[in-house]
Motif scaffolding. Structure first.
Motif, PDB file in Angstrom:
ATOM      1  N   PHE A 193       0.759  -1.216   0.106  1.00 55.83           N
ATOM      2  CA  PHE A 193      -0.018   0.096  -0.046  1.00 55.83           C
ATOM      3  C   PHE A 193       0.947   1.211  -0.178  1.00 55.83           C
ATOM      4  CE2 PHE A 193      -2.292   3.511   2.157  1.00 55.83           C
ATOM      5  CZ  PHE A 193      -3.615   3.244   1.188  1.00 55.83           C
ATOM      6  N   PHE A 194       0.905   1.929  -0.947  1.00 57.67           N
ATOM      7  CA  PHE A 194       1.751   3.099  -1.132  1.00 57.67           C
ATOM      8  C   PHE A 194       0.823   4.296  -0.712  1.00 57.67           C
ATOM      9  CE2 PHE A 194       2.832  -0.092  -4.601  1.00 57.67           C
ATOM     10  CZ  PHE A 194       4.111  -0.223  -4.278  1.00 57.67           C
ATOM     11  N   PHE A 195       1.496   4.841   0.389  1.00 64.12           N
ATOM     12  CA  PHE A 195       0.881   5.963   1.143  1.00 64.12           C
ATOM     13  C   PHE A 195       1.119   7.322   0.580  1.00 64.12           C
ATOM     14  CE2 PHE A 195      -0.533   8.923   4.298  1.00 64.12           C
ATOM     15  CZ  PHE A 195      -1.514   8.540   4.925  1.00 64.12           C
ATOM     16  N   ALA A 196       0.356   8.188  -0.310  1.00 69.19           N
ATOM     17  CA  ALA A 196       0.725   9.409  -0.792  1.00 69.19           C
ATOM     18  C   ALA A 196      -0.139  10.354  -0.296  1.00 69.19           C
ATOM     19  CB  ALA A 196       0.024   9.055  -2.416  1.00 69.19           C
ATOM     20  N   CYS A 197       0.332  11.577  -0.646  1.00 72.24           N
ATOM     21  CA  CYS A 197      -0.273  12.743  -0.272  1.00 72.24           C
ATOM     22  C   CYS A 197      -1.048  13.379  -1.349  1.00 72.24           C
ATOM     23  CB  CYS A 197       0.737  13.975   0.182  1.00 72.24           C
ATOM     24  SG  CYS A 197       1.871  14.188  -0.968  1.00 72.24           S
ATOM     25  N   ASP A 198      -1.880  14.271  -1.509  1.00 70.06           N
ATOM     26  CA  ASP A 198      -2.927  14.683  -2.477  1.00 70.06           C
ATOM     27  C   ASP A 198      -2.097  15.033  -3.665  1.00 70.06           C
ATOM     28  OD1 ASP A 198      -4.856  14.281  -0.520  1.00 70.06           O
ATOM     29  OD2 ASP A 198      -5.111  16.492   0.230  1.00 70.06           O
ATOM     30  N   TYR A 199      -2.867  14.926  -4.907  1.00 70.50           N
ATOM     31  CA  TYR A 199      -2.213  15.172  -6.039  1.00 70.50           C
ATOM     32  C   TYR A 199      -1.691  16.409  -6.407  1.00 70.50           C
ATOM     33  CZ  TYR A 199      -1.891  13.380 -10.697  1.00 70.50           C
ATOM     34  OH  TYR A 199      -1.541  12.906 -12.176  1.00 70.50           O
ATOM     35  N   GLU A 200      -2.298  17.528  -5.892  1.00 67.46           N
ATOM     36  CA  GLU A 200      -1.744  18.976  -5.959  1.00 67.46           C
ATOM     37  C   GLU A 200      -0.838  19.369  -5.135  1.00 67.46           C
ATOM     38  OE1 GLU A 200      -2.528  20.714  -8.664  1.00 67.46           O
ATOM     39  OE2 GLU A 200      -3.811  18.956  -9.535  1.00 67.46           O
ATOM     40  N   THR A 201      -0.446  18.773  -4.095  1.00 66.14           N
ATOM     41  CA  THR A 201       0.559  19.042  -3.050  1.00 66.14           C
ATOM     42  C   THR A 201       1.881  19.298  -3.667  1.00 66.14           C
ATOM     43  OG1 THR A 201      -0.514  17.601  -1.423  1.00 66.14           O
ATOM     44  CG2 THR A 201       1.482  18.441  -0.739  1.00 66.14           C
ATOM     45  N   VAL A 202       2.392  20.483  -3.439  1.00 63.87           N
ATOM     46  CA  VAL A 202       3.773  20.742  -3.693  1.00 63.87           C
ATOM     47  C   VAL A 202       4.918  20.319  -2.651  1.00 63.87           C
ATOM     48  CG1 VAL A 202       5.437  22.571  -4.358  1.00 63.87           C
ATOM     49  CG2 VAL A 202       3.182  22.842  -4.821  1.00 63.87           C
ATOM     50  N   VAL A 203       5.563  19.251  -2.601  1.00 61.60           N
ATOM     51  CA  VAL A 203       6.505  18.878  -1.995  1.00 61.60           C
ATOM     52  C   VAL A 203       7.844  19.240  -2.220  1.00 61.60           C
ATOM     53  CG1 VAL A 203       7.381  16.587  -1.297  1.00 61.60           C
ATOM     54  CG2 VAL A 203       5.103  16.633  -1.854  1.00 61.60           C
ATOM     55  N   GLU A 204       8.384  20.101  -0.967  1.00 57.34           N
ATOM     56  CA  GLU A 204       9.486  20.574  -0.847  1.00 57.34           C
ATOM     57  C   GLU A 204      10.354  20.662   0.533  1.00 57.34           C
ATOM     58  OE1 GLU A 204       9.333  24.616  -2.221  1.00 57.34           O
ATOM     59  OE2 GLU A 204       7.516  24.799  -1.348  1.00 57.34           O
ATOM     60  N   PRO A 205      11.627  20.396   0.431  1.00 52.42           N
ATOM     61  CA  PRO A 205      12.117  20.722   1.980  1.00 52.42           C
ATOM     62  C   PRO A 205      11.310  21.680   2.820  1.00 52.42           C
ATOM     63  CG  PRO A 205      13.910  20.449   0.370  1.00 52.42           C
ATOM     64  CD  PRO A 205      12.555  20.892  -0.365  1.00 52.42           C
ATOM     65  N   LEU A 206      10.954  21.047   3.952  1.00 53.26           N
ATOM     66  CA  LEU A 206       9.933  22.005   4.806  1.00 53.26           C
ATOM     67  C   LEU A 206      11.056  22.956   5.502  1.00 53.26           C
ATOM     68  CD1 LEU A 206       8.106  19.124   6.698  1.00 53.26           C
ATOM     69  CD2 LEU A 206       7.265  20.792   4.935  1.00 53.26           C
ATOM     70  N   PRO A 207      10.591  24.381   5.552  1.00 54.27           N
ATOM     71  CA  PRO A 207      11.386  25.219   6.185  1.00 54.27           C
ATOM     72  C   PRO A 207      11.927  24.973   7.452  1.00 54.27           C
ATOM     73  CG  PRO A 207       9.254  25.980   5.727  1.00 54.27           C
ATOM     74  CD  PRO A 207       9.030  24.808   5.124  1.00 54.27           C
ATOM     75  N   GLU A 208      11.036  24.108   8.279  1.00 53.11           N
ATOM     76  CA  GLU A 208      11.277  23.948   9.766  1.00 53.11           C
ATOM     77  C   GLU A 208      12.563  23.101   9.741  1.00 53.11           C
ATOM     78  OE1 GLU A 208       8.624  23.610   8.133  1.00 53.11           O
ATOM     79  OE2 GLU A 208       6.851  23.308   9.605  1.00 53.11           O
ATOM     80  N   ILE A 209      12.927  22.304   8.655  1.00 56.99           N
ATOM     81  CA  ILE A 209      13.959  21.270   8.615  1.00 56.99           C
ATOM     82  C   ILE A 209      15.161  21.965   8.174  1.00 56.99           C
ATOM     83  CG2 ILE A 209      14.959  19.103   7.589  1.00 56.99           C
ATOM     84  CD1 ILE A 209      11.837  18.018   7.981  1.00 56.99           C
ATOM     85  N   VAL A 210      14.885  22.775   6.948  1.00 62.11           N
ATOM     86  CA  VAL A 210      15.989  23.435   6.368  1.00 62.11           C
ATOM     87  C   VAL A 210      16.775  24.455   7.086  1.00 62.11           C
ATOM     88  CG1 VAL A 210      16.669  24.944   4.499  1.00 62.11           C
ATOM     89  CG2 VAL A 210      14.890  23.168   4.109  1.00 62.11           C
ATOM     90  N   GLY A 211      15.893  25.130   8.361  1.00 60.77           N
ATOM     91  CA  GLY A 211      16.342  25.881   9.029  1.00 60.77           C
ATOM     92  C   GLY A 211      17.482  25.280  10.263  1.00 60.77           C
ATOM     93  N   VAL A 212      17.236  23.913  10.671  1.00 62.60           N
ATOM     94  CA  VAL A 212      18.089  22.997  11.414  1.00 62.60           C
ATOM     95  C   VAL A 212      19.448  22.614  10.456  1.00 62.60           C
ATOM     96  CG1 VAL A 212      18.191  21.231  12.884  1.00 62.60           C
ATOM     97  CG2 VAL A 212      16.271  22.546  12.718  1.00 62.60           C
ATOM     98  N   ASN A 213      19.003  21.857   9.441  1.00 61.77           N
ATOM     99  CA  ASN A 213      20.211  21.425   8.672  1.00 61.77           C
ATOM    100  C   ASN A 213      20.961  21.972   7.399  1.00 61.77           C
ATOM    101  OD1 ASN A 213      18.470  20.766   6.652  1.00 61.77           O
ATOM    102  ND2 ASN A 213      18.304  18.593   7.273  1.00 61.77           N
ATOM    103  N   GLY A 214      20.620  23.299   7.347  1.00 63.10           N
ATOM    104  CA  GLY A 214      21.280  24.176   6.524  1.00 63.10           C
ATOM    105  C   GLY A 214      20.469  24.503   4.997  1.00 63.10           C
ATOM    106  N   THR A 215      20.861  24.049   3.865  1.00 59.83           N
ATOM    107  CA  THR A 215      20.222  24.586   2.641  1.00 59.83           C
ATOM    108  C   THR A 215      19.250  23.516   2.159  1.00 59.83           C
ATOM    109  OG1 THR A 215      20.920  25.175   0.322  1.00 59.83           O
ATOM    110  CG2 THR A 215      22.193  23.689   1.338  1.00 59.83           C
TER     111      THR A 215
END
Length: 356
Positions: free
Chosen positions: A278-300
Motif C-alpha cells: 500500500f503506497f501511502f501518498a499525499c494529495d495530487y496537487e501538493t507541492v512537496v519541497e524541503p520543509l522550512p522547519e527542517i532546512v532551518g536546522v540542517n542548512g540548505t
C-alpha cells in the motif's frame, strides 16, 4: 540535485530490520505515542525500513485478502486481461507479466492487480489534470470487492497514524503532513509471483525505491531484500503478523534528506508468493519541497520542489510499458519537471557518486 549527507549514511552496515509495536499509537497516552514516534524516526533515518506489529489488521482480514487475490489470479488469462490496466485512463486494473519494469531492460516476473482510493467520476478532484484519480474496475468475483475495500480502508488508517508519527519524530505538529492527505492517489497492489523453478535466480521485481511518502507491505513469504548503505542486500525476515514499512521519495524530499528512500527488490522466488503493498501518498496537487522547519536546522535545501501527483505519474509512465507506448504516440504527456526514475534515494546517491 545535491546528494543528501544524512539519513542512511550513518549506518552503512546495518544487518537487520527493526520490529516496532505501534499499538500505542492507537491507544497510548502522549508520552507513549511520542516514544513510538521516536523509534519510527530512528528507523527512517538510519535504515529506511522497519516492520510494525500491533497495527490492528487482524489475521482474518489478511487471510481473506489473500484468498480473494488467489481467486483472481487463478482465473484464465483472458478473464484477467478483460480488466487490463491499459484499458483504463486512471492506471487501475490487471498488470500481466512483463508489463512493468523499473529497469526497462529487465522483465519482472510477476502479475498484479492495481487499485486506489475509490472516487466517483463526478468528484471535483477527478480531472484530466489528475489522471491517477477516479473509480476502480472490479472483477465479478464473489466477495472480492468487499474484502479488498475493507483491507484498503484499514491499512489507510494505519498509514495516517504513521504519517502523524513521522511528523512527531521530527519535532513537528502531528498534522504537518496529514493536512495534505485528503483524497490521495494511494495505491494498493495485489501482486502474485508465480513459482517458476527456472526463474529462481531471476528478480521477481527489480531494485527500486518507492515514489510516494511511504509503503506498508503485507507479504506472504520471504523474498524481500533491502540495500544497506554499503550496497549489501539484507533479507527482510517474513513475519505473518507484521507489515513492512519503508520510506519513499516524497518523505525524502519533504525532510530534506533526513529520511532516505531505500532501494529494495524481490529475489529468488522459490515458491509461489503474494504481496500487498500500500503506497501511502499525499494529495495530487501538493507541492512537496524541503520543509522550512527542517532546512532551518540542517542548512540548505537539497531538493527542488515537485508536485506530488505529477511526480508519481511521471515515474509510472517510465515504469509501465503501455504508458511508455502512449507517450511515444503522443497520447500522454510527461509532466513538467519530471525526474528520471531512480533520481532520488539510494539510486540517486549511487548515481551521483559514479558521475560526480
Amino acid at each position: 540535485m545535491m546528494s543528501s549527507q544524512t539519513g542512511g549514511d550513518v549506518h552503512k552496515d546495518f544487518q537487520s530490520i527493526p520490529v516496532i509495536n505501534i499499538s500505542g499509537l492507537f491507544h497510548g497516552d502522549a508520552d507513549t505515542r511520542q516514544s513510538i514516534a521516536e523509534e519510527i524516526g530512528e528507523a527512517a533515518r538510519n535504515i529506511g525500513f522497519f516492520q510494525i506489529v500491533g497495527h490492528g489488521i487482524d489475521a482474518s482480514m489478511r487471510d481473506e485478502l489473500k484468498a480473494q487475490a488467489s481467486a483472481f489470479f487463478e482465473q484464465p488469462l483472458d478473464d484477467k486481461m478483460s480488466l487490463y490496466i491499459g484499458n483504463y485512463s486512471n492506471h487501475r486494473g490487471y498488470v500481466p507479466q512483463g508489463e512493468e519494469s523499473p529497469d526497462p531492460n529487465k522483465r519482472d516476473l510477476k502479475e498484479a492487480f492495481d487499485l486506489a482510493m475509490e472516487l466517483d467520476p463526478q468528484d471535483p478532484a477527478v480531472t484530466p489534470q489528475a489522471p491517477l484519480l477516479g473509480p476502480n474496475p472490479w472483477p465479478e468475483l464473489p466477495g472480492f470487492r468487499e474484502a479488498v475495500e475493507t483491507y484498503y480502508d484499514s491499512v489507510y488508517q494505519v498509514g495516517r497514524e504513521l504519517m502523524g508519527a513521522f511528523a512527531r519524530s521530527l519535532g513537528l505538529p502531528e498534522d504537518r503532513f496529514l493536512r495534505h492527505v485528503n483524497k490521495p492517489p494511494s495505491q494498493l497492489r495485489l501482486i502474485h509471483y508465480p513459482h517458476d523453478p527456472l526463474a529462481e535466480d531471476a528478480e521477481g521485481i527489480g531494485a527500486h525505491t518507492d515514489y510516494e511518502c511511504f509503503t506498508l507491505l503485507l507479504p506472504t513469504t520471504d523474498g524481500l531484500q533491502v540495500m544497506n548503505g554499503a550496497g549489501e542486500w539484507i533479507d527482510v525476515p517474513f513475519r505473518p503478523d507484521a507489515l513492512v514499512v519503508n520510506t519513499g521519495d516524497m518523505l525524502e524530499v519533504w525532510t530534506n534528506g533526513e529520511f532516505i528512500a531505500t532501494s529494495h527488490r524481490v529475489r529468488k522466488v522459490k515458491e509461489e508468493r503474494y504481496s500487498f503493498p500500500f503506497f501511502f501518498a499525499c494529495d495530487y496537487e501538493t507541492v512537496v519541497e524541503p520543509l522550512p522547519e527542517i532546512v532551518g536546522v540542517n542548512g540548505t535545501p537539497r531538493y527542488a520542489a515537485l508536485k506530488a501527483g505529477d511526480h508519481l505519474y511521471a515515474q509510472t509512465i517510465q515504469t509501465f510499458r503501455y504508458l511508455r507506448e502512449r507517450l511515444e504516440r503522443g497520447e500522454v504527456k510527461m509532466p513538467d519537471g519530471a525526474l528520471e526514475t531512480g533520481s532520488l534515494g539510494q539510486h540517486g546517491r549511487h548515481k551521483d557518486a559514479t558521475t560526480g
